[in-house]
Scaffold this motif. Structure first.
Motif, mmCIF file in Angstrom:
data_model
loop_
_atom_site.group_PDB
_atom_site.id
_atom_site.type_symbol
_atom_site.label_atom_id
_atom_site.label_comp_id
_atom_site.label_asym_id
_atom_site.label_seq_id
_atom_site.Cartn_x
_atom_site.Cartn_y
_atom_site.Cartn_z
ATOM 1 N N GLN A 264 11.085 -35.819 59.650
ATOM 2 C CA GLN A 264 10.618 -34.547 60.558
ATOM 3 C C GLN A 264 11.767 -33.493 61.386
ATOM 4 O OE1 GLN A 264 7.034 -36.623 62.548
ATOM 5 N NE2 GLN A 264 5.996 -36.778 61.496
ATOM 6 N N GLN A 265 12.662 -34.530 61.911
ATOM 7 C CA GLN A 265 13.876 -33.529 63.044
ATOM 8 C C GLN A 265 14.235 -32.593 62.111
ATOM 9 O OE1 GLN A 265 12.940 -33.679 65.842
ATOM 10 N NE2 GLN A 265 14.738 -31.961 66.050
ATOM 11 N N LEU A 266 14.463 -33.208 60.875
ATOM 12 C CA LEU A 266 15.742 -32.987 59.775
ATOM 13 C C LEU A 266 14.726 -31.532 59.229
ATOM 14 C CD1 LEU A 266 17.775 -32.227 57.276
ATOM 15 C CD2 LEU A 266 16.538 -33.797 55.628
ATOM 16 N N LEU A 267 13.104 -31.594 58.914
ATOM 17 C CA LEU A 267 12.941 -29.955 58.395
ATOM 18 C C LEU A 267 12.914 -29.273 59.390
ATOM 19 C CD1 LEU A 267 9.452 -31.871 57.364
ATOM 20 C CD2 LEU A 267 11.852 -30.940 55.922
ATOM 21 N N LYS A 268 12.938 -29.733 61.062
ATOM 22 C CA LYS A 268 12.861 -28.456 61.576
ATOM 23 C C LYS A 268 14.497 -28.289 61.714
ATOM 24 C CE LYS A 268 9.930 -30.925 65.044
ATOM 25 N NZ LYS A 268 9.280 -31.409 66.854
ATOM 26 N N LEU A 269 15.298 -28.717 62.064
ATOM 27 C CA LEU A 269 16.238 -28.235 62.080
ATOM 28 C C LEU A 269 16.792 -27.393 60.578
ATOM 29 C CD1 LEU A 269 19.571 -28.507 62.670
ATOM 30 C CD2 LEU A 269 20.077 -30.081 61.326
ATOM 31 N N LEU A 270 16.243 -27.315 59.016
ATOM 32 C CA LEU A 270 16.485 -26.960 57.656
ATOM 33 C C LEU A 270 15.465 -25.746 58.502
ATOM 34 C CD1 LEU A 270 16.055 -29.431 55.018
ATOM 35 C CD2 LEU A 270 18.344 -28.775 56.404
ATOM 36 N N ALA A 271 14.713 -25.540 59.076
ATOM 37 C CA ALA A 271 14.049 -24.550 59.184
ATOM 38 C C ALA A 271 14.525 -23.277 60.893
ATOM 39 C CB ALA A 271 12.755 -24.714 60.350
ATOM 40 N N ALA A 272 15.714 -23.990 61.207
ATOM 41 C CA ALA A 272 16.643 -23.525 62.022
ATOM 42 C C ALA A 272 17.274 -22.559 61.568
ATOM 43 C CB ALA A 272 16.611 -24.527 63.692
ATOM 44 N N LEU A 273 17.797 -23.281 60.247
ATOM 45 C CA LEU A 273 19.719 -22.793 59.936
ATOM 46 C C LEU A 273 19.115 -21.376 59.074
ATOM 47 C CD1 LEU A 273 20.501 -25.393 57.714
ATOM 48 C CD2 LEU A 273 21.546 -24.434 60.304
ATOM 49 N N PRO A 274 19.914 -20.319 58.795
ATOM 50 C CA PRO A 274 20.269 -19.080 58.619
ATOM 51 C C PRO A 274 20.219 -19.292 57.661
ATOM 52 C CG PRO A 274 21.663 -19.101 59.946
ATOM 53 C CD PRO A 274 21.631 -20.681 59.798
ATOM 54 N N GLY A 275 18.568 -18.799 56.982
ATOM 55 C CA GLY A 275 18.893 -18.515 55.102
ATOM 56 C C GLY A 275 19.342 -18.004 54.308
ATOM 57 N N ALA A 276 19.624 -16.988 54.975
ATOM 58 C CA ALA A 276 20.805 -15.922 54.261
ATOM 59 C C ALA A 276 22.491 -16.219 53.820
ATOM 60 C CB ALA A 276 21.090 -14.747 54.987
ATOM 61 N N GLU A 277 22.926 -17.482 54.714
ATOM 62 C CA GLU A 277 23.958 -18.120 54.590
ATOM 63 C C GLU A 277 24.455 -19.079 53.643
ATOM 64 O OE1 GLU A 277 25.557 -18.551 58.668
ATOM 65 O OE2 GLU A 277 25.205 -16.938 59.206
ATOM 66 N N ILE A 278 23.673 -19.524 52.992
ATOM 67 C CA ILE A 278 23.242 -20.686 52.267
ATOM 68 C C ILE A 278 23.203 -19.957 50.904
ATOM 69 C CG2 ILE A 278 21.593 -22.041 51.165
ATOM 70 C CD1 ILE A 278 19.948 -22.641 53.141
ATOM 71 N N SER A 279 24.369 -21.117 49.882
ATOM 72 C CA SER A 279 25.117 -20.145 48.970
ATOM 73 C C SER A 279 25.080 -20.844 47.616
ATOM 74 C CB SER A 279 26.345 -20.398 49.095
ATOM 75 O OG SER A 279 26.982 -21.525 49.169
ATOM 76 N N SER A 280 24.616 -20.532 46.923
ATOM 77 C CA SER A 280 24.216 -20.788 45.897
ATOM 78 C C SER A 280 24.654 -22.129 45.253
ATOM 79 C CB SER A 280 23.706 -19.468 43.965
ATOM 80 O OG SER A 280 25.547 -19.582 43.683
ATOM 81 N N HIS A 281 25.818 -22.604 45.247
ATOM 82 C CA HIS A 281 25.814 -23.777 44.691
ATOM 83 C C HIS A 281 25.995 -24.712 45.983
ATOM 84 C CE1 HIS A 281 29.204 -27.397 44.280
ATOM 85 N NE2 HIS A 281 29.213 -27.577 45.723
#
Length: 358
Positions: free
Chosen positions: A120-137
């Motif tokens: 549950q805490q992991l999902l909160k961290l993923l939601a906080a990360l900027p999605g635009a900085e996640i590359s295709s790899h």
């Protein structure tokens, strides 16, 4: 006789309880350790004393290393600190203490963590990360663990992985359905969780073929509490709608009208025709779908970068199964029926104008 009586007396003495007298100390054991000494000082071989506190970057990096701890509480607290630091940095308009390509690889295995609080805490961290900085790899690597969690034996891990898939589609939907295995394999897993019979691909050896070699069937997945099948089926249908919208919907550039020149507010005109096809690519490795130097892929691990290719694969492989499953879900009415109607609407909009060539 005298020696025998002596031996018996010695053996009996071992089992006799000593009589204690008031005011007299208990006799010490033969193997007692003397602890009456007092140490004058304690010497440490290695110690580091700094007058200044560690920087936020150093503390963030140290907390990342705690994600591999054996303690569930320590992993959860580490994720909580990373979430708080990420939100604070983004709110202040500052860069993250560590870039996203360094953070994400540490989070992959936590998708399959046995602790519910950690996930549950992991999902909160993923939601906080900027999605635009996640590359295709990074999306491709993360999707491997998401699919592994969706087929996990534990029901709560399957539920958490489904939430992670929804987040990934929301932030990088086009990349998810375009990467290797992102479209075909993920869609088959979603339909398998819904227990919808999927037509087997003759050229794909990864499916278990039954019923005369035409259909594959899997038992319906359960998600925890008894009686919550309808609620989880609604959730699965909503996730399926999000995924199909990302793969079948027309790109924003096509929905907004004709192709426009980047420097002018007028469409491409005569004599320019299909100019965008001759321009430099806007992303790295534009020919990755050809798999020129990689290992051979099976049918489900192919890349479908074009919307028309995804529409064709959908119509040829799972279109009939989805229609049959939606018809059965529609008859249940309630939340399941409304969710099925939403999926049917997404499919109708995504396949609008597409005709399967014979």
């Amino acid at each position: 006789m005298g020696s025998s009586a002596k031996r018996k007396k010695e053996k009996k003495k071992d089992f006799q309880k000593p009589k204690l007298k008031v005011g007299k100390a208990r006799p010490k054991a033969a193997n007692a350790t003397d602890t009456s000494f007092r140490a004058k000082s304690i010497v440490l071989n290695q110690q580091s004393i700094h007058s200044a506190a560690p920087t936020s970057t150093a503390q963030f990096a140290h907390t990342l290393s705690l994600l591999s701890s054996k303690s569930d509480t320590q992993r959860r607290d580490a994720l909580s600190y990373l979430t708080t630091s990420t939100i604070a940095a983004l709110a202040a308009g500052q860069p993250l203490p560590q870039p996203v390509p360094i953070i994400l690889p540490r989070l992959h295995s936590l998708l399959l963590d046995g602790s519910t609080a950690v996930r549950q805490q992991l999902l909160k961290l993923l939601a906080a990360l900027p999605g635009a900085e996640i590359s295709s790899h990074e999306v491709e690597q993360l999707l491997l663990y998401v699919r592994a969690g969706m087929t996990h034996l534990a029901a709560d891990i399957r539920t958490s992985s489904l939430e992670a898939l929804d987040w990934l589609v929301a932030v990088q939907g086009e990349v998810v359905v375009s990467c290797a295995g992102g479209w075909a394999k993920t869609l088959r897993i979603l339909l398998g969780l819904l227990a919808w019979k999927v037509a087997s691909n003759p050229g794909d050896n990864s499916s278990v073929v039954g019923d005369g070699g035409r259909w594959t069937s899997v038992p319906k997945a359960t998600f925890g509490k008894v009686g919550g099948e309808a609620k989880m089926q609604t959730r699965l249908l909503n996730s399926l709608a999000l995924f199909l919208r990302a793969g079948l919907a027309a790109p924003a550039a096509q929905q907004n009208g004709p192709r426009h020149h980047p420097d002018h507010a007028v469409p491409w005109g005569f004599p320019l025709r299909h100019t965008e096809c001759h321009m430099l690519p806007t992303r790295s490795n534009p020919f990755s779908h050809l798999n020129l130097f990689g290992a051979p892929r099976d049918a489900e691990n192919e890349m479908f970068e074009d919307r028309e290719d995804r529409q064709r694969w959908y119509a040829e492989n799972v279109g009939e199964a989805v229609e049959a499953g939606l018809e059965g879900a529609r008859k249940e009415a309630g939340e399941v029926g409304r969710a099925a109607a939403g999926v049917r609407k997404v499919v109708a909009e995504g396949m609008n104008g597409f005709t399967l060539d014979e």
